[in-house]
Motif scaffolding. Structure first.
Motif, PDB file in Angstrom:
ATOM      1  N   TRP A  50       0.818  -1.209   0.000  1.00 11.62           N
ATOM      2  CA  TRP A  50       0.000   0.000   0.000  1.00 11.62           C
ATOM      3  C   TRP A  50       0.854   1.262   0.000  1.00 11.62           C
ATOM      4  CZ3 TRP A  50       0.401  -3.316   4.123  1.00 11.62           C
ATOM      5  CH2 TRP A  50       0.965  -2.819   5.285  1.00 11.62           C
ATOM      6  N   PHE A  51       2.145   1.136  -0.327  1.00 13.22           N
ATOM      7  CA  PHE A  51       3.065   2.261  -0.323  1.00 13.22           C
ATOM      8  C   PHE A  51       3.409   2.667  -1.756  1.00 13.22           C
ATOM      9  CE2 PHE A  51       3.889  -0.340   3.409  1.00 13.22           C
ATOM     10  CZ  PHE A  51       3.599   0.577   4.400  1.00 13.22           C
ATOM     11  N   PRO A  52       2.962   3.843  -2.204  1.00 12.55           N
ATOM     12  CA  PRO A  52       3.315   4.273  -3.560  1.00 12.55           C
ATOM     13  C   PRO A  52       4.759   4.757  -3.655  1.00 12.55           C
ATOM     14  CG  PRO A  52       1.903   5.903  -2.524  1.00 12.55           C
ATOM     15  CD  PRO A  52       2.015   4.740  -1.571  1.00 12.55           C
ATOM     16  N   ASP A  53       5.305   5.254  -2.553  1.00 10.48           N
ATOM     17  CA  ASP A  53       6.669   5.794  -2.530  1.00 10.48           C
ATOM     18  C   ASP A  53       7.477   5.035  -1.493  1.00 10.48           C
ATOM     19  OD1 ASP A  53       8.986   7.275  -2.621  1.00 10.48           O
ATOM     20  OD2 ASP A  53       8.090   9.118  -1.831  1.00 10.48           O
ATOM     21  N   LEU A  54       8.463   4.253  -1.953  1.00 12.53           N
ATOM     22  CA  LEU A  54       9.272   3.454  -1.026  1.00 12.53           C
ATOM     23  C   LEU A  54      10.392   4.248  -0.371  1.00 12.53           C
ATOM     24  CD1 LEU A  54       9.525   0.129  -3.054  1.00 12.53           C
ATOM     25  CD2 LEU A  54       8.062   0.636  -1.097  1.00 12.53           C
ATOM     26  N   LEU A  55      10.573   5.498  -0.786  1.00  9.50           N
ATOM     27  CA  LEU A  55      11.598   6.342  -0.155  1.00  9.50           C
ATOM     28  C   LEU A  55      11.049   7.096   1.054  1.00  9.50           C
ATOM     29  CD1 LEU A  55      13.395   7.809  -3.294  1.00  9.50           C
ATOM     30  CD2 LEU A  55      14.067   5.871  -1.886  1.00  9.50           C
TER      31      LEU A  55
END
Length: 181
Positions: A50-55
């Motif tokens: 559910w994470f669009p941005d892994l940073l």
């Protein structure tokens, strides 16, 4: 883990700290590449779960909680120690050794809680937490399989108990048990 840390933009690991001693100061006009890794831009665009941005860090706090539970499970399951009440009955040298191991395990448990809290507060990159959770759970599963399935304490009966009697043909009482009474 250090590679993923560098690709996530978090260059605060021990490898980055050690390489800072041998890496010359970076000149802004220089085109030379530093020794540490640069941020991988696809981690910001292509997410997982559910994470669009892994940073970015996990704003819900689910991943730091899962990380803490994973590490605690690994430590509690994989690090066997003698209970505090049984340490006093051990020989002196063994008592000191087990006290040190039990105290060290307690310290690691406290440190694990700090790691979970710090990863939430500092916004540890999601990519790094997903890697760490997965790695810890695989190690815990491996420990369980080795303890329960490979090196289990099952009793193997190699020998079948049998009684042996030496009897001469025609002899009714070979050991002359009747004569002993």
């Amino acid at each position: 883990m250090e590679s993923l840390r560098g690709m996530s933009g978090n260059n605060n690991g021990i490898i980055a700290w050690l390489s800072s001693f041998i890496e010359p100061p970076q000149d802004p006009a220089s085109t030379a590449q530093p020794l540490h890794l640069t941020i991988e831009p696809t981690l910001a665009n292509e997410g997982a779960l559910w994470f669009p941005d892994l940073l970015a860090g996990d704003p819900t706090g689910v991943l730091p909680l899962c990380l803490t539970a994973s590490i605690l499970g690994n430590v509690l399951m994989g690090w066997k120690v003698v209970p505090w009440k049984d340490i006093a009955s051990l020989p002196k040298n063994e008592m000191y050794k087990q006290t040190l191991f039990t105290g060290l395990r307690s310290f690691v448990i406290v440190l694990t809680c700090y790691i979970g809290f710090a990863s939430f507060v500092q916004g540890m990159p999601t990519a790094l937490m997903l890697y760490w959770i997965t790695s810890t759970n695989v190690a815990t599963l491996q420990t369980w399989v080795l303890d329960k399935k490979v090196f289990s304490a099952t009793k193997i009966n190699h020998f079948v108990e049998k009684s042996i009697a030496f009897k001469k043909p025609g002899d009714e009482d070979p050991f002359q048990v009747k004569n002993l009474r």
